[in-house]
Design an enzyme around this catalytic site. Structure first.
Site, PDB file in Angstrom:
ATOM      1  N   ASP A  10       0.865  -1.174   0.000  1.00 10.78           N
ATOM      2  CA  ASP A  10       0.000   0.000   0.000  1.00 10.78           C
ATOM      3  C   ASP A  10       0.904   1.228   0.000  1.00 10.78           C
ATOM      4  O   ASP A  10       1.794   1.344   0.854  1.00 10.78           O
ATOM      5  CB  ASP A  10      -0.887   0.031   1.245  1.00 10.78           C
ATOM      6  CG  ASP A  10      -1.914  -1.097   1.270  1.00 10.78           C
ATOM      7  OD1 ASP A  10      -1.933  -1.908   0.320  1.00 10.78           O
ATOM      8  OD2 ASP A  10      -2.696  -1.157   2.234  1.00 10.78           O
ATOM      9  N   ASP A 132     -15.364  -3.780   0.807  1.00  6.62           N
ATOM     10  CA  ASP A 132     -15.069  -3.702   2.242  1.00  6.62           C
ATOM     11  C   ASP A 132     -16.386  -3.849   2.990  1.00  6.62           C
ATOM     12  O   ASP A 132     -17.361  -3.156   2.684  1.00  6.62           O
ATOM     13  CB  ASP A 132     -14.435  -2.356   2.593  1.00  6.62           C
ATOM     14  CG  ASP A 132     -13.085  -2.158   1.932  1.00  6.62           C
ATOM     15  OD1 ASP A 132     -12.469  -3.164   1.523  1.00  6.62           O
ATOM     16  OD2 ASP A 132     -12.651  -0.998   1.816  1.00  6.62           O
TER      17      ASP A 132
END
Length: 244
Positions: A10, A132
């Site tokens: 990330d 998510d």
């Protein structure tokens, strides 16, 4: 179905970072050595990696095209990447920059009709839908949106079925409560998704901490697992995960 381990990076402000439960205020930095880390993934035997543009995820406008191209050329890794994908042009640009597969997150919740059209245009193997989710008090898997401050009208189950019926192949699902916590993936969630949409290739994301978690994902019939913090902090060695 083959099983793929996706070592993950990330990126925020040019640095490798991890967020706790997606919270930008709870960030751990691991340095700016993005390409060497990607090369280490390839040297360990990885075929794929997962690359996230956290700056774009917040503000829109994918910023890692140069980094993506460099990784793909230098390492030979197939890169699954996303962050801030808002338009058809974004998808095309990221694919042109060298991505093997583009990850679409919040837009896949907000505008599923548009994204279904992209599945047909670009090919289902070139796109991954990332959802998510958080379980509510009634046991329903909801889809938080707008920085997880609101809840989408559709539930995880409804959207997963809708995409499965529209030709989606790759679904990456993260239990927000487990993300970055090294508490183990929520395998009950993935068993539920596998039973609900057996035609989907489900990727496990969030909470993986050891080889047992990788083995559990594989045994559950999932298509892959994304490994982030566990690799960065040495709780898990990539070579062992790949051999699992």
């Amino acid at each position: 179905m083959s099983f793929t381990v996706y070592p993950a990076l990330d990126i925020r402000n040019g640095r490798v970072v991890r967020l706790l439960q997606g919270d930008y205020a709870r960030e751990t930095q691991y340095g700016d050595d993005v390409l060497p880390r990607a090369q280490a993934f390839a040297d360990a035997g990885a075929q794929w990696m997962h690359l996230v543009d956290l700056d774009a995820a917040k503000a829109g406008g994918y910023t890692l095209a140069g980094t993506l191209g460099e990784i793909a050329r230098a390492t030979g890794l197939r890169v699954q990447t996303g962050g801030g994908v808002r338009s058809r042009e974004d998808v095309a640009r990221i694919l042109d920059a060298g991505a093997a597969r583009v990850v679409i997150g919040s837009l896949a919740v907000r505008n599923s009709e548009m994204v279904v059209g992209w599945l047909q245009e670009f090919g289902a193997d070139r796109l991954t839908i990332a959802l998510d989710t958080r379980q509510d008090a009634n046991g329903i898997w909801q889809l938080p949106v707008h920085g997880w401050t609101e809840t989408a009208d559709a539930t995880l189950d409804q959207l997963a079925v809708r995409y499965a019926q529209s030709g989606l192949q790759h679904l990456l699902c993260t239990d927000i409560a487990r993300d970055g916590m090294l508490s183990g993936p929520n395998m009950a969630l993935y068993a539920h998704l596998r039973a609900l949409t057996p035609q989907l290739q489900v990727q496990v994301s969030g909470g993986a901490r050891n080889l047992a978690d990788v083995a559990a994902a594989k045994a559950a019939g999932c298509a892959g697992i994304v490994l982030g913090k566990a690799l960065l902090e040495g709780h898990l060695h990539l070579e062992e995960a790949l051999a699992c």
